[in-house]
Design a protein around this motif. Sequence first.
Motif, PDB file in Angstrom:
ATOM      1  N   ASN A 178      38.596  44.433 -27.715  1.00  0.00           N
ATOM      2  CA  ASN A 178      38.723  43.233 -26.889  1.00  0.00           C
ATOM      3  C   ASN A 178      39.604  42.179 -27.568  1.00  0.00           C
ATOM      4  O   ASN A 178      40.440  41.534 -26.908  1.00  0.00           O
ATOM      5  CB  ASN A 178      37.343  42.644 -26.594  1.00  0.00           C
ATOM      6  CG  ASN A 178      36.511  43.542 -25.692  1.00  0.00           C
ATOM      7  OD1 ASN A 178      37.042  44.344 -24.939  1.00  0.00           O
ATOM      8  ND2 ASN A 178      35.196  43.399 -25.774  1.00  0.00           N
TER       9      ASN A 178
ATOM     10  N   LEU B  48      41.471  40.862 -20.170  1.00  0.00           N
ATOM     11  CA  LEU B  48      40.654  42.060 -19.969  1.00  0.00           C
ATOM     12  C   LEU B  48      39.738  42.233 -21.164  1.00  0.00           C
ATOM     13  O   LEU B  48      40.185  42.205 -22.315  1.00  0.00           O
ATOM     14  CB  LEU B  48      41.538  43.306 -19.803  1.00  0.00           C
ATOM     15  CG  LEU B  48      40.847  44.669 -19.905  1.00  0.00           C
ATOM     16  CD1 LEU B  48      39.862  44.881 -18.754  1.00  0.00           C
ATOM     17  CD2 LEU B  48      41.874  45.799 -19.939  1.00  0.00           C
ATOM     18  N   TYR B  49      38.446  42.413 -20.899  1.00  0.00           N
ATOM     19  CA  TYR B  49      37.498  42.707 -21.980  1.00  0.00           C
ATOM     20  C   TYR B  49      36.283  43.410 -21.385  1.00  0.00           C
ATOM     21  O   TYR B  49      36.030  43.356 -20.175  1.00  0.00           O
ATOM     22  CB  TYR B  49      37.084  41.436 -22.729  1.00  0.00           C
ATOM     23  CG  TYR B  49      36.483  40.343 -21.888  1.00  0.00           C
ATOM     24  CD1 TYR B  49      35.105  40.240 -21.709  1.00  0.00           C
ATOM     25  CD2 TYR B  49      37.301  39.395 -21.266  1.00  0.00           C
ATOM     26  CE1 TYR B  49      34.553  39.230 -20.937  1.00  0.00           C
ATOM     27  CE2 TYR B  49      36.760  38.387 -20.488  1.00  0.00           C
ATOM     28  CZ  TYR B  49      35.382  38.309 -20.321  1.00  0.00           C
ATOM     29  OH  TYR B  49      34.838  37.311 -19.557  1.00  0.00           O
ATOM     30  N   TYR B  50      35.536  44.062 -22.272  1.00  0.00           N
ATOM     31  CA  TYR B  50      34.371  44.857 -21.883  1.00  0.00           C
ATOM     32  C   TYR B  50      33.127  44.262 -22.522  1.00  0.00           C
ATOM     33  O   TYR B  50      33.139  43.860 -23.699  1.00  0.00           O
ATOM     34  CB  TYR B  50      34.528  46.317 -22.320  1.00  0.00           C
ATOM     35  CG  TYR B  50      35.641  47.037 -21.596  1.00  0.00           C
ATOM     36  CD1 TYR B  50      35.393  47.797 -20.450  1.00  0.00           C
ATOM     37  CD2 TYR B  50      36.952  46.976 -22.065  1.00  0.00           C
ATOM     38  CE1 TYR B  50      36.408  48.458 -19.786  1.00  0.00           C
ATOM     39  CE2 TYR B  50      37.978  47.639 -21.405  1.00  0.00           C
ATOM     40  CZ  TYR B  50      37.698  48.367 -20.275  1.00  0.00           C
ATOM     41  OH  TYR B  50      38.709  49.017 -19.605  1.00  0.00           O
TER      42      TYR B  50
ATOM     43  N   CYS C  30      27.410  48.330 -18.365  1.00  0.00           N
ATOM     44  CA  CYS C  30      28.718  47.920 -18.885  1.00  0.00           C
ATOM     45  C   CYS C  30      29.455  47.141 -17.807  1.00  0.00           C
ATOM     46  O   CYS C  30      29.426  47.498 -16.622  1.00  0.00           O
ATOM     47  CB  CYS C  30      29.525  49.136 -19.317  1.00  0.00           C
ATOM     48  SG  CYS C  30      31.207  48.746 -19.844  1.00  0.00           S
ATOM     49  N   THR C  31      30.131  46.082 -18.218  1.00  0.00           N
ATOM     50  CA  THR C  31      30.902  45.251 -17.292  1.00  0.00           C
ATOM     51  C   THR C  31      32.321  45.105 -17.808  1.00  0.00           C
ATOM     52  O   THR C  31      32.539  44.676 -18.947  1.00  0.00           O
ATOM     53  CB  THR C  31      30.276  43.863 -17.132  1.00  0.00           C
ATOM     54  OG1 THR C  31      28.911  44.004 -16.714  1.00  0.00           O
ATOM     55  CG2 THR C  31      31.033  43.040 -16.106  1.00  0.00           C
ATOM     56  N   MET C  32      33.263  45.510 -16.970  1.00  0.00           N
ATOM     57  CA  MET C  32      34.678  45.291 -17.268  1.00  0.00           C
ATOM     58  C   MET C  32      35.110  44.014 -16.560  1.00  0.00           C
ATOM     59  O   MET C  32      35.085  43.934 -15.327  1.00  0.00           O
ATOM     60  CB  MET C  32      35.525  46.475 -16.805  1.00  0.00           C
ATOM     61  CG  MET C  32      37.007  46.313 -17.070  1.00  0.00           C
ATOM     62  SD  MET C  32      38.012  47.699 -16.464  1.00  0.00           S
ATOM     63  CE  MET C  32      37.895  47.440 -14.689  1.00  0.00           C
TER      64      MET C  32
ATOM     65  N   THR D  35      37.946  41.268 -15.679  1.00  0.00           N
ATOM     66  CA  THR D  35      39.377  41.040 -15.590  1.00  0.00           C
ATOM     67  C   THR D  35      39.618  39.683 -14.943  1.00  0.00           C
ATOM     68  O   THR D  35      38.995  39.342 -13.927  1.00  0.00           O
ATOM     69  CB  THR D  35      40.073  42.131 -14.757  1.00  0.00           C
ATOM     70  OG1 THR D  35      39.425  42.245 -13.481  1.00  0.00           O
ATOM     71  CG2 THR D  35      40.016  43.465 -15.467  1.00  0.00           C
TER      72      THR D  35
ATOM     73  N   PHE E  18      34.068  56.105 -17.762  1.00  0.00           N
ATOM     74  CA  PHE E  18      33.570  54.894 -17.109  1.00  0.00           C
ATOM     75  C   PHE E  18      33.314  55.224 -15.637  1.00  0.00           C
ATOM     76  O   PHE E  18      34.235  55.559 -14.888  1.00  0.00           O
ATOM     77  CB  PHE E  18      34.581  53.754 -17.235  1.00  0.00           C
ATOM     78  CG  PHE E  18      34.071  52.427 -16.734  1.00  0.00           C
ATOM     79  CD1 PHE E  18      32.736  52.072 -16.891  1.00  0.00           C
ATOM     80  CD2 PHE E  18      34.910  51.521 -16.118  1.00  0.00           C
ATOM     81  CE1 PHE E  18      32.256  50.852 -16.445  1.00  0.00           C
ATOM     82  CE2 PHE E  18      34.456  50.296 -15.666  1.00  0.00           C
ATOM     83  CZ  PHE E  18      33.125  49.957 -15.831  1.00  0.00           C
TER      84      PHE E  18
END
Length: 331
Positions: free
Chosen positions: A36, A100-102, A123-125, A127, A160
Motif C-alpha cells: 500500500n 489504491l490500498y487494501y 478484505c476491502t479494496m 479506490t 480476490f
Amino acid sequence: MSSTPHDPFYSSPFGPFYRRHTPYMVQPEYRIYEMNKRLQSRTEDSDNLWWDAFATEFFEDDATLTLSFCLEDGPKRYTIGRTLIPRYFSTVFEGGVTDLYYILKHSKESYHNSSITVDCDQCTMVTQHGKPMFTKVCTEGRLILEFTFDDLMRIKTWHFTIRQYRELVPRSILAMHAQDPQVLEQLSKNITRMGLTNFTLNYLRLCVILEPMQELMSRHKTYNLSPRDCLKTCLFQKWQRMVAPPAEPTRQPTTKRRKRKNSTSSTSNSSAGNNANSTNSKKKSAAANLSLSSQVPELGALQSCSLNPGRDGALCHSTAVTPTGQFKEKH
C-alpha cells in the motif's frame, strides 16, 4: 541522543509489528502494508519500469493473480501470470483512480513448509476516483494470499473474490448540484462494475488472449524469430510432447515370496499337471512321428502296409524295421 529507525532498540509509533527490522514471517500482513505504501508513492510519471519493479518486489517470478466476480451476464473468473500483473495494477490508475490500498480484517494465517497462507474473509479494496467525478469505491470480498516462506516473502498466488461494492459520493458535492437535475442524475449512475473500472475489465478480457501467447512473446524476445517461426517452433515442440511416450518410472526389484498351497489345491494342480503332461507327451510323439516320417519317406510307406491286402488276400498284421535296418513282417 534521540533514537533513529536504524537503531535496533528503536520503537516505532505504529507498534512493534511495523519496525523495519522485524522479520516478515512474524507478520505476513506487513507485506500488504508495504505494498500500500509503494502504491501511494506512485506518481503520474511512473512508467512501465516502475511497475515492473513494483511487481518484482512483491510477486514471485511464477506468481498468478486471480479475480472472481459476477457481472450482469454471469460469473467471471480471470487468472493472469507474472508478466501481466504490472499492467493490471497500472490499468487501475488509468481508469481515473488516484489512490489504491487494501484493508485486511480478521485474517487467518497458516504456515506450511515453504509457504504462508493468509485467508482474509473481510478484505476491502479501496479506490479513490478523481474522474469522471470524485467518488470513493469500497470493494469487499475474500482475499487469499500465498507467500513464500523466505526472506523476500513475495506473493505466489493472489485470489480476490468480490462479493459486493459501494460507491460513496460526498454530501458536499450533492449539495453543490442540488438544483441541477442532470448532474444529480449523472451522480446517481455507477462509475464501476463490481468495483472495477472499464479499463481494468477490458484488460482482463484481453488477458484471455494474451496469456496463451506469453510463450510466443518470450521466444520472440529470446531468439529474435519472426512471429510465424515462433508459432511453428512452439507447435512443433507441443506436438513432440504429445507424441513422445511418457517416461516409465524405474521399478525396484521385488523379492518373490513362496506361498504355501493347500492340499486340495495341490492335488488339483498335480492332476491338472499330469493331464497337461500326458497331452504334451501325445503332442510330442505325434510331432516326432510327423517329423520322422517327413525325414524318412520309406517309414511312412511301411506303416501303411498293414492296411494293404497281401498276395493271398490276408492283411499284413504289422511291418517294422529292426535295429539293424532290415525289414521284418509279422502275420
